[in-house]
Structures are given as structure tokens and as C-alpha cells.
Motif scaffolding. Structure first.
Motif, PDB file in Angstrom:
ATOM      1  N   GLN A  11       2.987  -4.480  -0.669  1.00  0.00           N
ATOM      2  CA  GLN A  11       2.186  -3.901   0.410  1.00  0.00           C
ATOM      3  C   GLN A  11       1.744  -2.477   0.052  1.00  0.00           C
ATOM      4  O   GLN A  11       0.659  -2.034   0.448  1.00  0.00           O
ATOM      5  CB  GLN A  11       2.976  -3.887   1.726  1.00  0.00           C
ATOM      6  CG  GLN A  11       3.252  -5.270   2.286  1.00  0.00           C
ATOM      7  CD  GLN A  11       3.990  -5.241   3.627  1.00  0.00           C
ATOM      8  OE1 GLN A  11       4.171  -4.186   4.234  1.00  0.00           O
ATOM      9  NE2 GLN A  11       4.427  -6.403   4.089  1.00  0.00           N
ATOM     10  N   ALA A  12       2.576  -1.757  -0.695  1.00  0.00           N
ATOM     11  CA  ALA A  12       2.198  -0.395  -1.115  1.00  0.00           C
ATOM     12  C   ALA A  12       0.953  -0.446  -2.003  1.00  0.00           C
ATOM     13  O   ALA A  12       0.019   0.350  -1.848  1.00  0.00           O
ATOM     14  CB  ALA A  12       3.357   0.274  -1.851  1.00  0.00           C
ATOM     15  N   HIS A  13       0.934  -1.417  -2.913  1.00  0.00           N
ATOM     16  CA  HIS A  13      -0.248  -1.559  -3.763  1.00  0.00           C
ATOM     17  C   HIS A  13      -1.450  -1.985  -2.923  1.00  0.00           C
ATOM     18  O   HIS A  13      -2.573  -1.509  -3.123  1.00  0.00           O
ATOM     19  CB  HIS A  13       0.013  -2.582  -4.872  1.00  0.00           C
ATOM     20  CG  HIS A  13       1.097  -2.160  -5.816  1.00  0.00           C
ATOM     21  ND1 HIS A  13       1.986  -3.039  -6.382  1.00  0.00           N
ATOM     22  CD2 HIS A  13       1.464  -0.932  -6.272  1.00  0.00           C
ATOM     23  CE1 HIS A  13       2.843  -2.377  -7.141  1.00  0.00           C
ATOM     24  NE2 HIS A  13       2.535  -1.098  -7.091  1.00  0.00           N
ATOM     25  N   ALA A  14      -1.194  -2.888  -1.957  1.00  0.00           N
ATOM     26  CA  ALA A  14      -2.296  -3.394  -1.120  1.00  0.00           C
ATOM     27  C   ALA A  14      -2.934  -2.266  -0.307  1.00  0.00           C
ATOM     28  O   ALA A  14      -4.161  -2.175  -0.219  1.00  0.00           O
ATOM     29  CB  ALA A  14      -1.785  -4.501  -0.187  1.00  0.00           C
ATOM     30  N   ILE A  15      -2.112  -1.387   0.269  1.00  0.00           N
ATOM     31  CA  ILE A  15      -2.708  -0.326   1.108  1.00  0.00           C
ATOM     32  C   ILE A  15      -3.506   0.648   0.241  1.00  0.00           C
ATOM     33  O   ILE A  15      -4.543   1.166   0.670  1.00  0.00           O
ATOM     34  CB  ILE A  15      -1.667   0.411   1.982  1.00  0.00           C
ATOM     35  CG1 ILE A  15      -2.353   1.405   2.940  1.00  0.00           C
ATOM     36  CG2 ILE A  15      -0.622   1.144   1.190  1.00  0.00           C
ATOM     37  CD1 ILE A  15      -3.392   0.836   3.842  1.00  0.00           C
ATOM     38  N   ALA A  35      -8.759   2.753  -0.733  1.00  0.00           N
ATOM     39  CA  ALA A  35      -9.832   3.080  -1.675  1.00  0.00           C
ATOM     40  C   ALA A  35     -11.135   2.417  -1.237  1.00  0.00           C
ATOM     41  O   ALA A  35     -12.212   3.018  -1.309  1.00  0.00           O
ATOM     42  CB  ALA A  35      -9.442   2.634  -3.083  1.00  0.00           C
ATOM     43  N   GLU A  36     -11.025   1.170  -0.750  1.00  0.00           N
ATOM     44  CA  GLU A  36     -12.236   0.441  -0.321  1.00  0.00           C
ATOM     45  C   GLU A  36     -12.961   1.153   0.813  1.00  0.00           C
ATOM     46  O   GLU A  36     -14.187   1.146   0.869  1.00  0.00           O
ATOM     47  CB  GLU A  36     -11.871  -0.979   0.133  1.00  0.00           C
ATOM     48  CG  GLU A  36     -11.815  -1.961  -1.020  1.00  0.00           C
ATOM     49  CD  GLU A  36     -11.284  -3.321  -0.592  1.00  0.00           C
ATOM     50  OE1 GLU A  36     -11.462  -3.692   0.585  1.00  0.00           O
ATOM     51  OE2 GLU A  36     -10.681  -4.003  -1.448  1.00  0.00           O
ATOM     52  N   TYR A  91      -6.289   7.692   9.881  1.00  0.00           N
ATOM     53  CA  TYR A  91      -5.376   6.674  10.400  1.00  0.00           C
ATOM     54  C   TYR A  91      -3.933   7.109  10.184  1.00  0.00           C
ATOM     55  O   TYR A  91      -3.632   7.969   9.350  1.00  0.00           O
ATOM     56  CB  TYR A  91      -5.638   5.321   9.713  1.00  0.00           C
ATOM     57  CG  TYR A  91      -5.581   5.354   8.200  1.00  0.00           C
ATOM     58  CD1 TYR A  91      -4.360   5.327   7.516  1.00  0.00           C
ATOM     59  CD2 TYR A  91      -6.748   5.453   7.444  1.00  0.00           C
ATOM     60  CE1 TYR A  91      -4.315   5.375   6.128  1.00  0.00           C
ATOM     61  CE2 TYR A  91      -6.710   5.505   6.056  1.00  0.00           C
ATOM     62  CZ  TYR A  91      -5.492   5.466   5.405  1.00  0.00           C
ATOM     63  OH  TYR A  91      -5.438   5.525   4.033  1.00  0.00           O
ATOM     64  N   LEU A  92      -3.063   6.485  10.968  1.00  0.00           N
ATOM     65  CA  LEU A  92      -1.621   6.687  10.838  1.00  0.00           C
ATOM     66  C   LEU A  92      -0.991   5.300  10.823  1.00  0.00           C
ATOM     67  O   LEU A  92      -0.950   4.615  11.846  1.00  0.00           O
ATOM     68  CB  LEU A  92      -1.080   7.487  12.035  1.00  0.00           C
ATOM     69  CG  LEU A  92       0.437   7.582  12.161  1.00  0.00           C
ATOM     70  CD1 LEU A  92       1.040   8.353  10.989  1.00  0.00           C
ATOM     71  CD2 LEU A  92       0.815   8.270  13.476  1.00  0.00           C
ATOM     72  N   LEU A  93      -0.536   4.880   9.658  1.00  0.00           N
ATOM     73  CA  LEU A  93       0.078   3.552   9.533  1.00  0.00           C
ATOM     74  C   LEU A  93       1.569   3.656   9.768  1.00  0.00           C
ATOM     75  O   LEU A  93       2.261   4.414   9.076  1.00  0.00           O
ATOM     76  CB  LEU A  93      -0.201   2.989   8.142  1.00  0.00           C
ATOM     77  CG  LEU A  93      -1.488   2.175   8.018  1.00  0.00           C
ATOM     78  CD1 LEU A  93      -1.839   1.987   6.561  1.00  0.00           C
ATOM     79  CD2 LEU A  93      -1.353   0.829   8.707  1.00  0.00           C
ATOM     80  N   ILE A 106      -7.844  -1.845   9.483  1.00  0.00           N
ATOM     81  CA  ILE A 106      -8.186  -0.566   8.850  1.00  0.00           C
ATOM     82  C   ILE A 106      -9.665  -0.508   8.451  1.00  0.00           C
ATOM     83  O   ILE A 106     -10.214   0.565   8.211  1.00  0.00           O
ATOM     84  CB  ILE A 106      -7.251  -0.280   7.651  1.00  0.00           C
ATOM     85  CG1 ILE A 106      -7.114   1.223   7.454  1.00  0.00           C
ATOM     86  CG2 ILE A 106      -7.706  -0.969   6.379  1.00  0.00           C
ATOM     87  CD1 ILE A 106      -6.058   1.617   6.454  1.00  0.00           C
ATOM     88  N   SER A 107     -10.298  -1.674   8.418  1.00  0.00           N
ATOM     89  CA  SER A 107     -11.729  -1.707   8.079  1.00  0.00           C
ATOM     90  C   SER A 107     -12.610  -1.372   9.281  1.00  0.00           C
ATOM     91  O   SER A 107     -13.835  -1.258   9.146  1.00  0.00           O
ATOM     92  CB  SER A 107     -12.131  -3.099   7.566  1.00  0.00           C
ATOM     93  OG  SER A 107     -11.286  -3.470   6.525  1.00  0.00           O
ATOM     94  N   GLN A 108     -12.000  -1.245  10.463  1.00  0.00           N
ATOM     95  CA  GLN A 108     -12.818  -0.935  11.645  1.00  0.00           C
ATOM     96  C   GLN A 108     -13.241   0.538  11.627  1.00  0.00           C
ATOM     97  O   GLN A 108     -12.548   1.398  11.075  1.00  0.00           O
ATOM     98  CB  GLN A 108     -12.047  -1.281  12.922  1.00  0.00           C
ATOM     99  CG  GLN A 108     -11.915  -2.803  13.076  1.00  0.00           C
ATOM    100  CD  GLN A 108     -10.998  -3.213  14.210  1.00  0.00           C
ATOM    101  OE1 GLN A 108     -10.729  -2.434  15.112  1.00  0.00           O
ATOM    102  NE2 GLN A 108     -10.518  -4.443  14.156  1.00  0.00           N
ATOM    103  N   ASP A 109     -14.387   0.791  12.250  1.00  0.00           N
ATOM    104  CA  ASP A 109     -15.030   2.105  12.133  1.00  0.00           C
ATOM    105  C   ASP A 109     -14.155   3.269  12.590  1.00  0.00           C
ATOM    106  O   ASP A 109     -14.242   4.360  12.035  1.00  0.00           O
ATOM    107  CB  ASP A 109     -16.334   2.130  12.951  1.00  0.00           C
ATOM    108  CG  ASP A 109     -17.423   1.340  12.244  1.00  0.00           C
ATOM    109  OD1 ASP A 109     -17.218   0.988  11.058  1.00  0.00           O
ATOM    110  OD2 ASP A 109     -18.459   1.076  12.868  1.00  0.00           O
TER     111      ASP A 109
END
Ligand code: AP5
Length: 216
Positions: free
Chosen positions: A92-96, A101-102, A81-83, A72-75
């Protein structure tokens, strides 16, 4: 648009993702597809994921979160995006949320595909997939023109090792215990849109399109 598509095994996440990508140009990130590719390439991630996947269990968060974060960090994801298949539990919900946000692309919407268990059994046991391009078929609901051959590129169709009634029962239990609480977490934030995904595929996509046009 930054989207999650959620629902149990066989609810149509992969089928609908292909159409959403075509209509809206978002980047499709399927953790299941990424793991299957890693297994085929015998990478360390693939070797770790294989035994969990073959048994219908979730791959550990440490492996899964790292893989999604890298992707997800790729340009290309900066355009939306569609996860598909992630997140699958509360951690994982908290992680995404943190990852989104990042990269400054917060989640706009969660598409929740709702289908009853008996229909999932039919869909999973009849599913066939193209070895080359990953196109999804079904022996009754979406037949290829020539049996066992992909309409798009002529690739051979195969059945996933976890697409048995026995493995589906484990996958569904994982979904109920681990994934449903994460859907409720997003529901409390007002992000979830439930879709009756037991309808035929065209009608399901029409309903998704109606929802997405409102957030575009
Ligand atoms: P993954 O590959 O994500 O599988 P899944 O979630 O079990 O979902 P499926 O791919 O089986 O189904 P789908 O909803 O995409 O349905 P489809 O569109 O193909 O994950 C596999 C494994 O990887 C997990 O068990 C786990 O081990 C691991 N994993 C993945 N992500 C993870 C994570 N985040 N954390 C930890 N572990 C993870 O449709 C199914 C069939 O129905 C097809 O034949 C299709 O043609 C047909 N169909 C679809 N829609 C319709 C319709 N409306 N009417 C009639 N037929 C339809």
C-alpha cells in the motif's frame, strides 16, 4: 499539504485528524471510516471488508487500494489530503506513492503517533463514537456532557465491535508485522516525524501543529 497519519489502533489518528482538518482544511480520508460506511450500506466492498475488520485483520489490498484511488482522484483532494489508516503495509505504501504522483500531489509528511501498548488498551476499550457524526469520545479521557449522548448533534454513542482487548491484540500484531515496515520505508525517505502521542490530546496537537507550520 499532503499528509499521512500513522500509528497503532487507539494512538489517536482519528482524534488528531479531526483537529488537523479544522486547522488546515485538508480532506480527511479514513479507510476505516470508509469501510464502516460501506458495511452500514451493505455495498459489495462492505460485504467483503466486514469479516476482516470484525477479526482485526487487514482488508485485502485489491479492495483497499481501489477504494483509496477512487477517493483521492476526486477534485477536492487537489487542495491537500490527510490519509488516516492508509497505507498499512509496504504494498500500500508503494501504491499511495503512485497515486500521489498521478494527481501531482506527492506526500509532504508522515505523522507517526507513538503510544505504548498498555495505554492503547485503555483508549480502545473506553472509546465511544457518535452514530450520526462520528465524533470520538472516551469514557474517562474525553467524556460527553451527558453519558451516551454526542455533545455535537445529540446522536447516540456506540462501541465498535473491534474495540475489545482481544481484537486489539490482533490489530496490534497486524500493525507490528505489516504497518511498521511501511513507516520505516517512509523514514528512509526522510518523511517521518515521530510524535509522543501518549501525552494529553492538546499537547499532542500542539506538537503536530509545530511540525506542520514548518512545511506549510
Ligand atoms: P481503523 O478504523 O483505521 O482503525 P485503527 O487503525 O485500528 O485505529 P482506530 O480508529 O482504532 O484508532 P485511532 O488511532 O483513530 O484512535 P482514536 O483517535 O479513535 O481501521 C479499522 C479496521 O479497518 C482495520 O483493523 C482493518 O480491518 C480495516 N482497514 C482500515 N484501513 C485499512 C487498510 N489501509 N488496509 C487494510 N485494512 C484496513 O482514539 C482512540 C481513543 O483514545 C478515543 O476514545 C480517544 O478519545 C482517545 N484518545 C485519543 N487521543 C488521546 C490522548 N492524547 N489522550 C487520551 N485519550 C486519547
Amino acid at each position: 499539504m499532503n499528509l499521512l497519519i500513522m500509528g497503532p489502533a487507539g494512538s489517536g489518528k482519528g482524534t488528531m485528524s479531526a483537529q488537523i482538518v479544522e486547522a488546515y482544511g485538508v480532506v480527511h480520508i479514513s479507510t476505516g471510516d470508509m469501510f464502516r460506511e460501506a458495511i452500514a450500506n451493505e455495498t459489495p466492498v462492505g460485504l467483503e471488508a466486514k469479516s476482516y475488520m470484525d477479526n482485526g485483520k487487514l482488508v485485502p489490498d485489491s479492495v483497499t487500494d481501489r477504494m483509496v484511488k477512487e477517493r483521492i482522484s476526486q477534485d477536492d483532494c487537489l487542495n491537500g489530503y490527510l490519509l488516516d489508516g492508509y497505507p498499512r503495509n509496504l504494498s500500500q505504501a508503494h501504491a499511495i506513492e503512485e497515486m500521489a504522483a498521478e494527481i501531482n500531489r506527492p506526500i509532504d509528511l508522515v505523522i507517526n503517533l507513538v503510544v505504548d501498548y498498555q495505554e492503547l488498551v485503555k483508549r480502545i476499550t473506553g472509546r465511544r463514537i457518535c452514530k450520526t457524526c462520528g465524533a470520538i469520545y472516551h469514557v474517562d479521557f474525553h467524556k460527553p456532557q451527558i453519558e451516551g449522548v454526542c455533545d455535537i448533534d445529540g446522536g447516540a454513542l456506540y462501541q465498535r465491535v473491534d474495540d475489545t482487548e482481544e481484537k486489539l491484540a490482533v490489530r496490534f500484531e497486524e500493525y507490528t508485522k505489516q504497518t511498521e515496515p511501511s513507516i520505516e520505508y517512509f523514514r528512509e525517505k526522510g518523511l517521518v516525524r515521530d510524535i509522543d502521542a501518549s501525552q494529553d490530546a492538546k499537547k499532542v496537537m500542539d506538537d503536530i501543529r509545530n511540525i506542520l507550520e514548518a512545511v506549510k
